[in-house]
Scaffold this active site. Structure first.
Site, PDB file in Angstrom:
ATOM      1  N   ASP A 470     -23.884   9.317 -19.517  1.00  0.00           N
ATOM      2  CA  ASP A 470     -22.624   8.711 -19.091  1.00  0.00           C
ATOM      3  C   ASP A 470     -21.973   9.627 -18.056  1.00  0.00           C
ATOM      4  OD1 ASP A 470     -22.792   6.567 -20.828  1.00  0.00           O
ATOM      5  OD2 ASP A 470     -21.828   7.638 -22.458  1.00  0.00           O
ATOM      6  N   ASP A 771     -21.041   6.676 -26.202  1.00  0.00           N
ATOM      7  CA  ASP A 771     -19.823   6.956 -26.961  1.00  0.00           C
ATOM      8  C   ASP A 771     -19.224   5.704 -27.607  1.00  0.00           C
ATOM      9  OD1 ASP A 771     -18.826   5.692 -24.722  1.00  0.00           O
ATOM     10  OD2 ASP A 771     -18.001   7.507 -23.831  1.00  0.00           O
ATOM     11  N   ASP A 775     -22.953   0.987 -27.444  1.00  0.00           N
ATOM     12  CA  ASP A 775     -24.043   1.879 -27.021  1.00  0.00           C
ATOM     13  C   ASP A 775     -25.077   2.073 -28.129  1.00  0.00           C
ATOM     14  OD1 ASP A 775     -23.172   2.410 -24.435  1.00  0.00           O
ATOM     15  OD2 ASP A 775     -21.835   4.011 -25.090  1.00  0.00           O
TER      16      ASP A 775
END
Length: 1051
Positions: A470, A771, A775
């Site tokens: 990310d 997070d 996901d």
């Protein structure tokens, strides 16, 4: 050797089926000295089966409760529609008496009016009838002496824990040191040796009398006790490390209202009566009743097995511990905690299952099984040869019919030697060395802000070839500040002390009023007063940055929200990339607000707000200009968001938030700086053969700017948007995936698709960060799932293998470094142990065949076993990583564990050691000039001493399999230095002072020097061996050294 290992020992990293786990256990067969110790750190399949049965019964019970609840609800609603009837005073008194029956005096004094045993079944059995009798959540809160607005008083927490219990689950008690000692004594070969020792003492006392007759047997017993004690201490220390790590895994915090203040508490401190705030990705920490919320969607599959999510609202208010929040937000009143919940009972069963074994553990069990079989054959052959020679010699002397106790002692010694060969040959410590190394790495990583949830993660991380990361919070600091704002067609820099000066003076109060209304009402965060009376923002960094700007403009959170009534909330999620609310204003009008990804919100707008507060038509030219502003902000690495509103007509459908016709209020640019050290960490990854790919939901221009700053996106690399990526065909994906380094505006589905194709099409070993709740599929699909400790939801953390506690990309690189270290450390230990195995087996076998005696006695072999097993594992399997590990490509899964380089070192050292020891065994007396009655004893002691020092120096050699400089970092590793020093000191004590028990005699200083010198010759031999190429195909070794030119290259 690995070709000889059965396919049953091939365990794929993501294949944990019970059939596969059972298959390798069966393949091990009976070649196990101590089953308790060998299988200590593997899954208990019997307990796992019991857990599944418990889960099945629980699921059935909950399903029955839900059906009963639905039937009761229909019945009660039917009664209510016919003739609403209030219960009589007498009925209420009976009901109150029933629910208070047996209530402890302490509870009555504290103001509680319901017994814990009456309270627990309300949620567990979906008892809507009792809940209605209690007059819903308001009535129940009164019975629990708590206000749903103020929450529990901190001073009441101990009383509530005493009355209703604490939120803890019964766990399997940890083993004491004495249990580990007892388990170490269950070694079958050691038990056989103890029997031999006892018989030896009996025979010895009968033939040689007291105390001389006890020495041989007592020596074996003392050696066994030493081996058992050292093994137990090592195992106990290892268990303490796992216990400490397990505590860290269970540190989960939830948001509650206590003393009228919203705050974080540990789930273990949660009490009945607590008001818990739930949001997307949270685990429901206890059983409770819904108070209020919006679109609260719950996944109960962990309890019921049903994948269909459930909407929670006033008519369906029951929340079960262990379920997950998929969408929405809400507040719940805790009614049941700990072992009174169904989840608590289930967790008690699950805690006894153990963790799945790692592929490397299983592989080394296979290696140990093969070596064990070879050792068993050698031991049996050695005993057979010694016994046959003894019988033949006895026959030659015509003494076949005359048997003495001395003959029995001799045969007993032969048997003891054969059993001890099995002790040395079966490398019980080989699979356990993996666990030791992993436990050591996990402890060190914990100190470096990485919590490894699964043992296999440490191991697999060493093979990672791609990291999909990310952007926000991982590559960047996640400390966001609103840096620029575009409103009414003008862009302005925002200064922290600017106040309303950040906006142009010609912008009317009406515009500022709508802006503040949108900021403070369309948010999932809160501005609360902390204990010092200062403003504190609870929420995500992005939301916090916008709320901080609202406060900077002079807005007040409570004053803006109080006059408005929230009709509907659609919280932000990574699929929609926006948040929307529907408000009822003080004047009776209804207004919708939305906030989110700039391009998405802009497409929903057909107007923009003017300086006077009146809407202006959003022409194509204005749209182009607005996109230019968005791209300009993004090009400066700012995260861009649009805020918009829409006033609803009288004919709108209630609780239906529109998706078009909005008026654009503002575009904000939020600065999130790149973390210090990220650029260097990315560079380290590239040097280590690990590709770094950024997967983000942000604007592509923002993503490109950050990726270039981090060194992820280079000239020939590709940046793509998620919607474009998912529309590609399989062939197109195969072409572009190797080039993709940035994927912007990606959804969790895009991330999952990328990970799946990287693994499937390109055979990459993939680590992926996440997070959010959405996901979880990508984290599960990846070889290694990395959840963020700060920004990550509990659902993401549960799906992950590693939790990055500081959300820092550099920490992920450190996990990869330790993963490689674990793998290489186990290789070092295997190289060392196999060398000792080969030499110990061959020297006793050859000597038995040629001379009819074994130079190494049972006591001596037990000491050698201790050096190579427990102490060797401690010394070599706990080596810290060095920077050189990240200057070589990852170890591919297809590569053999015992490499050609290792075999070169093993065979080279074994040949040297065998040559020295065999020469000493057969012509040692002549070479050393030994004579007299003690010549044989001196020679055997010298052989034993030389053998041990060969292993000491070989242990030093094993510190690096390929490089010549084996002393690098050695003097900084106190564990290694301590073990080498302890080995040498104890060897001196055995030879000089314990000769009576160990069958040794003191040596003069010349023989001591010669022993050490012969052992030290192994060091230059290792240098020569490392210069011998083992793979002519490679031009560059993976340690970074260039091979010397040869053949045509020499020209």
């Amino acid at each position: 050797m690995e070709k000889l290992i059965s396919k049953d020992f091939d365990l794929l990293p993501n294949d944990r089926s019970e059939d596969n786990l059972m298959r390798w256990r069966k393949a091990v067969g009976t070649i196990v000295k101590n089953r308790r110790r060998r299988f200590r750190y593997v899954a208990d399949l019997e307990k796992r089966s019991a857990s599944k049965e418990h889960m099945r019964k629980l699921s059935e019970r909950i399903r029955v409760s839900i059906l009963a609840y639905k039937a009761a609800l229909r019945f009660l609603d039917g009664l209510h529609s016919e003739a609403p009837k209030e219960p009589s005073g007498h009925e209420e008194e009976d009901f109150d008496a029933d629910i208070q029956n047996g209530l402890p005096e302490e509870a009555r004094v504290a103001g509680f009016q319901i017994h814990p045993d009456k309270l627990a079944p309300i949620v567990a059995t979906y008892d809507i009838k009792t809940l209605r009798k209690l007059k819903g959540v308001e009535g129940l809160s009164k019975k629990l002496y708590v206000s749903v607005d103020e929450g529990v008083k901190s001073s009441d927490v101990p009383v509530r824990q005493n009355v209703f219990g604490s939120n803890r689950y019964t766990e399997k008690p940890s083993k004491s040191f004495w249990m580990f000692l007892w388990e170490a004594l269950h070694d079958l070969t050691l038990i056989m040796l103890m029997v031999c020792a006892v018989v030896s003492i009996g025979v010895g006392l009968a033939t040689e009398g007291w105390p001389k007759g006890m020495y041989d047997g007592l020596g074996i017993i003392i050696s066994i006790l030493l081996v058992v004690m050292v093994t137990a201490i090592s195992d106990y220390r290892q268990s303490l490390q796992f216990k400490e790590l397990d505590k860290e895994k269970k540190k989960i915090f939830v948001q509650v209202t206590r003393d009228g203040i919203r705050q974080k508490v540990s789930i273990f401190d949660l009490v009945v009566g607590d008001v818990v705030h739930l949001s997307i990705g949270d685990h429901v920490p206890a059983d409770g009743i819904f108070i209020s919320g919006y679109n609260l969607l719950i996944d109960q599959s962990s309890l019921t097995g049903e994948s269909l999510p459930i909407n929670i609202y006033e008519k369906r208010p029951f929340l079960l511990a262990g379920s997950k929040v998929l969408d929405g937000s809400g507040k719940m009143l805790v009614t049941t905690v700990g072992m009174r919940t169904e989840w608590g009972k289930l967790m008690e069963t699950l805690s006894e299952e153990g963790e799945d074994e790692t592929p490397l553990q299983v592989k080394l069990n296979g290696v140990a099984t093969i070596i064990g079989k070879i050792g068993l054959v050698f031991a049996a052959t050695t005993f057979l040869v010694l016994t046959v020679r003894f019988l033949v010699e006895k026959g030659h002397r015509h003494e076949f019919t005359k048997w003495t106790s001395g003959d029995a002692q001799k045969l007993l010694n032969y048997f003891a030697t054969a059993v001890t060969i099995i002790v040395v040959a079966v490398p019980e410590g080989l699979p356990l060395a993996v666990t030791l190394s992993l436990a050591f790495a996990m402890k060190k990583l914990m100190n470096d802000k990485a919590l490894v949830r699964h043992l296999s993660a440490c191991e697999t991380m060493g093979s990672v070839t791609t990291i999909c990361t990310d952007k926000t919070g991982t590559l960047t600091t996640n400390h966001m500040v609103l840096n620029k704002i575009w409103i009414c067609g003008k862009a302005k820099e925002v200064e922290a002390s600017g106040g309303r000066a950040t906006l142009d003076s010609d912008i009317s109060e009406n515009v500022i009023s709508i802006l503040l209304q949108g900021i403070f009402n369309n948010t999932g965060s809160e501005v609360v007063k902390n204990k010092d009376g200062k403003n504190s923002i609870l929420g995500t960094p992005t939301e916090s940055a916008i709320l901080e700007y609202g406060l900077l403009l002079g807005g007040d959170f409570d004053n803006e929200r109080r006059p408005c009534n929230l009709l509907k909330v659609e919280p932000f999620n990574s699929e929609k990339k926006m948040m929307s609310v529907l408000l009822s204003l003080p004047d009776g009008k209804v207004r919708a607000f939305c906030k989110g990804a700039s391009e998405i919100v802009l497409k929903m707008c057909d107007k923009m707000i003017g300086p006077d507060g009146e809407p202006l038509h959003l022409s194509e030219e204005l749209v182009r200009n607005t996109m230019y502003v968005i791209n300009g902000f993004a090009g400066e690495a700012l995260r861009t968001l649009c805020l918009a509103f829409k006033d609803m007509d009288d004919g709108f459908q209630e609780n239906n938030i529109p998706d078009s016709g909005y008026t654009l209020i503002t575009i904000v640019g939020i600065k999130d700086p790149v973390r210090p050290g990220v650029k260097e960490a990315v560079k380290t990854c590239l040097a280590a053969g690990i590709n770094v790919r950024m997967v983000t939901g942000d604007n592509i221009n923002t993503a490109i700017a950050i990726a270039k700053e981090c060194g992820i996106l280079l000239d020939d690399d590709l940046a793509i948007e998620g919607p474009d990526f998912r529309q590609k065909s399989s062939d197109q994906m195969l072409q572009i995936i190797p080039k993709i380094k940035v994927m912007a505006r990606s959804s969790p589905t895009d991330k999952h698709l990328l990970v799946k194709n990287l693994k499937g099409m390109l055979r990459e070993v993939v680590a992926v960060t996440g997070d959010g709740t959405n996901d979880a599929p990508a984290l599960h699909e990846a070889d290694i799932g990395l959840a963020m400790g700060i920004a990550g939801t509990e659902v993401a953390k549960e799906s992950a293998d590693v939790i990055v506690l500081d959300d820092n990309f550099a920490t992920i690189v450190n996990v990869a470094r330790w993963g490689r270290s674990v793998y290489i450390n186990i290789q070092k230990f295997v190289q060392f142990q196999l060398t000792v195995n080969i030499v110990a087996l061959m020297i006793n076998f050859i000597s038995a065949c040629v001379s009819g005696s074994a130079p190494l006695t049972a006591v001596q072999l037990l000491w050698v076993n201790l050096i190579m097993d427990t102490l060797g594992a401690l010394a070599l399997a706990t080596e810290p990583p060095h920077e050189g590990l990240m200057k070589r490509p990852p170890v591919m899964r297809t590569e053999g564990f015992i490499t050609r380089t290792m075999w070169r070192n093993i065979l080279g050292q074994s040949i040297y050691q065998l040559a020295v020891l065999l020469v000493l065994n057969f012509v040692g007396k002549k070479l050393l000039g030994l004579s007299g009655s003690d010549a044989t004893a001196v020679l055997n002691t010298f052989i034993f001493n030389t053998f041990v020092f060969c292993q000491v120096f070989n242990e030093i050699n094993s510190r690096d399999i390929e490089k010549i400089n084996i002393f690098r970092g050695m003097f900084g590793n106190w564990i290694f230095i301590g073990i080498i020093a302890a080995t040498v000191i104890f060897q001196v004590i055995i030879v000089e002072f314990l000769g009576t028990f160990a069958s040794t005699v003191p040596l003069n200083w010349q023989l001591w020097l010669l022993s050490v010198g012969l052992g030290a010759v192994g060091l230059p031999i290792a240098v020569v061996l490392k210069c011998i190429p083992v793979d002519l195909k490679t031009k560059t070794q993976h340690d970074g050294y260039e091979l010397l030119p040869s053949g045509p290259d020499l020209a």
